[in-house]
Motif scaffolding. Structure first.
Motif, PDB file in Angstrom:
ATOM      1  N   MET A 294       0.844  -1.177   0.000  1.00 15.75           N
ATOM      2  CA  MET A 294       0.000   0.000   0.000  1.00 15.75           C
ATOM      3  C   MET A 294       0.886   1.235   0.000  1.00 15.75           C
ATOM      4  N   GLY A 295       0.530   2.256  -0.709  1.00  9.02           N
ATOM      5  CA  GLY A 295       1.322   3.475  -0.783  1.00  9.02           C
ATOM      6  C   GLY A 295       1.023   4.418   0.362  1.00  9.02           C
ATOM      7  N   THR A 296       1.429   4.086   1.579  1.00  3.19           N
ATOM      8  CA  THR A 296       1.144   4.879   2.747  1.00  3.19           C
ATOM      9  C   THR A 296       2.320   5.800   3.056  1.00  3.19           C
ATOM     10  N   PRO A 297       2.089   7.095   3.311  1.00  2.38           N
ATOM     11  CA  PRO A 297       3.185   7.993   3.676  1.00  2.38           C
ATOM     12  C   PRO A 297       3.911   7.498   4.925  1.00  2.38           C
ATOM     13  N   ALA A 298       5.177   7.909   5.099  1.00  8.63           N
ATOM     14  CA  ALA A 298       5.998   7.432   6.206  1.00  8.63           C
ATOM     15  C   ALA A 298       5.386   7.734   7.572  1.00  8.63           C
ATOM     16  N   ALA A 299       4.652   8.809   7.708  1.00  7.40           N
ATOM     17  CA  ALA A 299       4.065   9.179   8.997  1.00  7.40           C
ATOM     18  C   ALA A 299       2.787   8.405   9.302  1.00  7.40           C
ATOM     19  N   ARG A 300       2.391   7.514   8.389  1.00  3.64           N
ATOM     20  CA  ARG A 300       1.161   6.740   8.571  1.00  3.64           C
ATOM     21  C   ARG A 300       1.465   5.260   8.416  1.00  3.64           C
ATOM     22  N   GLN A 301       0.636   4.439   9.009  1.00  3.00           N
ATOM     23  CA  GLN A 301       0.772   2.990   8.907  1.00  3.00           C
ATOM     24  C   GLN A 301      -0.510   2.445   8.287  1.00  3.00           C
ATOM     25  N   GLY A 302      -0.382   1.533   7.324  1.00  6.11           N
ATOM     26  CA  GLY A 302      -1.543   0.991   6.642  1.00  6.11           C
ATOM     27  C   GLY A 302      -1.675  -0.508   6.815  1.00  6.11           C
TER      28      GLY A 302
ATOM     29  N   SER B   3      -8.994  -1.147   3.091  1.00  4.41           N
ATOM     30  CA  SER B   3      -7.719  -0.594   3.550  1.00  4.41           C
ATOM     31  C   SER B   3      -7.945   0.376   4.703  1.00  4.41           C
ATOM     32  N   TYR B   4      -7.099   0.241   5.714  1.00  2.00           N
ATOM     33  CA  TYR B   4      -7.162   1.094   6.900  1.00  2.00           C
ATOM     34  C   TYR B   4      -5.836   1.820   7.060  1.00  2.00           C
ATOM     35  N   GLU B   5      -5.879   3.013   7.653  1.00  8.32           N
ATOM     36  CA  GLU B   5      -4.677   3.789   7.953  1.00  8.32           C
ATOM     37  C   GLU B   5      -4.795   4.385   9.343  1.00  8.32           C
ATOM     38  N   LYS B   6      -3.608   4.645   9.939  1.00  2.67           N
ATOM     39  CA  LYS B   6      -3.537   5.346  11.213  1.00  2.67           C
ATOM     40  C   LYS B   6      -2.202   6.065  11.272  1.00  2.67           C
ATOM     41  N   PRO B   7      -2.072   7.082  12.129  1.00  5.64           N
ATOM     42  CA  PRO B   7      -0.755   7.683  12.330  1.00  5.64           C
ATOM     43  C   PRO B   7       0.217   6.617  12.827  1.00  5.64           C
ATOM     44  N   ALA B   8       1.464   6.682  12.391  1.00 10.31           N
ATOM     45  CA  ALA B   8       2.445   5.637  12.712  1.00 10.31           C
ATOM     46  C   ALA B   8       2.627   5.426  14.207  1.00 10.31           C
ATOM     47  N   ASP B   9       2.514   6.466  15.003  1.00  5.99           N
ATOM     48  CA  ASP B   9       2.745   6.336  16.441  1.00  5.99           C
ATOM     49  C   ASP B   9       1.454   6.123  17.243  1.00  5.99           C
ATOM     50  N   ALA B  10       0.334   5.968  16.584  1.00  4.42           N
ATOM     51  CA  ALA B  10      -0.961   5.810  17.262  1.00  4.42           C
ATOM     52  C   ALA B  10      -1.227   4.337  17.573  1.00  4.42           C
ATOM     53  N   PRO B  11      -2.073   4.059  18.567  1.00  3.97           N
ATOM     54  CA  PRO B  11      -2.438   2.671  18.872  1.00  3.97           C
ATOM     55  C   PRO B  11      -3.324   2.082  17.766  1.00  3.97           C
ATOM     56  N   ASP B  12      -3.462   0.763  17.766  1.00  4.39           N
ATOM     57  CA  ASP B  12      -4.270   0.089  16.746  1.00  4.39           C
ATOM     58  C   ASP B  12      -5.708   0.604  16.700  1.00  4.39           C
ATOM     59  N   ALA B  13      -6.225   1.078  17.813  1.00  6.52           N
ATOM     60  CA  ALA B  13      -7.611   1.579  17.856  1.00  6.52           C
ATOM     61  C   ALA B  13      -7.806   2.802  16.959  1.00  6.52           C
ATOM     62  N   ALA B  14      -6.721   3.421  16.516  1.00  6.84           N
ATOM     63  CA  ALA B  14      -6.811   4.609  15.667  1.00  6.84           C
ATOM     64  C   ALA B  14      -6.984   4.274  14.186  1.00  6.84           C
ATOM     65  N   TYR B  15      -6.908   2.993  13.807  1.00  4.29           N
ATOM     66  CA  TYR B  15      -7.102   2.625  12.397  1.00  4.29           C
ATOM     67  C   TYR B  15      -8.485   3.079  11.929  1.00  4.29           C
ATOM     68  N   ARG B  16      -8.531   3.705  10.741  1.00  9.45           N
ATOM     69  CA  ARG B  16      -9.786   4.132  10.129  1.00  9.45           C
ATOM     70  C   ARG B  16      -9.779   3.727   8.665  1.00  9.45           C
ATOM     71  N   LEU B  17     -10.946   3.477   8.133  1.00  8.89           N
ATOM     72  CA  LEU B  17     -11.091   3.059   6.740  1.00  8.89           C
ATOM     73  C   LEU B  17     -10.617   4.166   5.809  1.00  8.89           C
ATOM     74  N   SER B  18      -9.743   3.811   4.852  1.00  8.16           N
ATOM     75  CA  SER B  18      -9.229   4.809   3.914  1.00  8.16           C
ATOM     76  C   SER B  18      -9.538   4.467   2.464  1.00  8.16           C
ATOM     77  N   LEU B  19      -9.834   3.196   2.177  1.00  9.37           N
ATOM     78  CA  LEU B  19     -10.110   2.774   0.802  1.00  9.37           C
ATOM     79  C   LEU B  19     -10.988   1.532   0.833  1.00  9.37           C
ATOM     80  N   LEU B  20     -11.998   1.504  -0.020  1.00  8.63           N
ATOM     81  CA  LEU B  20     -12.906   0.359  -0.132  1.00  8.63           C
ATOM     82  C   LEU B  20     -13.162   0.109  -1.607  1.00  8.63           C
ATOM     83  N   THR B  21     -12.650  -1.017  -2.109  1.00 10.03           N
ATOM     84  CA  THR B  21     -12.727  -1.331  -3.535  1.00 10.03           C
ATOM     85  C   THR B  21     -13.278  -2.736  -3.717  1.00 10.03           C
ATOM     86  N   TYR B  22     -14.104  -2.909  -4.741  1.00 12.16           N
ATOM     87  CA  TYR B  22     -14.620  -4.230  -5.110  1.00 12.16           C
ATOM     88  C   TYR B  22     -14.130  -4.553  -6.518  1.00 12.16           C
TER      89      TYR B  22
END
Length: 110
Positions: A1-9, A29-48
């Motif tokens: 996934m093409g996630t910026p360095a400050a984010r985790q996907g 696909s989910y993303e969160k800030p790299a230093d955030a806990p897993d609970a911070a993951y949010r939906l960023s992409l939904l493809t069928y």
């Protein structure tokens, strides 16, 4: 996934591959800030993606994306997602909702 360095996907594929005509898979696909806990993951992409007449086609649900990802004590994941496919000149929009559970990866014994 093409996630910026400050984010985790994290990507989850829902469905079976290879898929035959008329079948498909969701990529959630989910993303969160790299230093955030897993609970911070949010939906960023939904493809069928589906197989129609021996040709693959994909659609992206880009409106009203909502989703949550939770890591289970077992190491697995559970999540939910929803999104709206925008209406086009050739067809009406649609909404999709779903949940999933992914088992923890098997641990090798050495």
């Amino acid at each position: 996934m093409g996630t910026p360095a400050a984010r985790q996907g994290l990507d989850v594929e829902i469905g079976h591959r290879p898929f035959s005509a008329g079948n498909g898979v969701f990529l959630v696909s989910y993303e969160k800030p790299a230093d955030a806990p897993d609970a911070a993951y949010r939906l960023s992409l939904l493809t069928y993606t589906c197989n129609v007449a021996d040709s693959y086609t994909s659609v992206s649900y880009t409106l009203d994306l909502r989703g949550k990802l939770t890591r289970l004590r077992s190491g697995g994941l559970t999540g939910r997602f929803s999104g709206v496919l925008p209406a086009t000149a050739t067809g009406a929009g649609s909404t999709v909702r779903g949940t999933f559970k992914v088992a923890a990866p098997a641990r090798s014994r050495h």
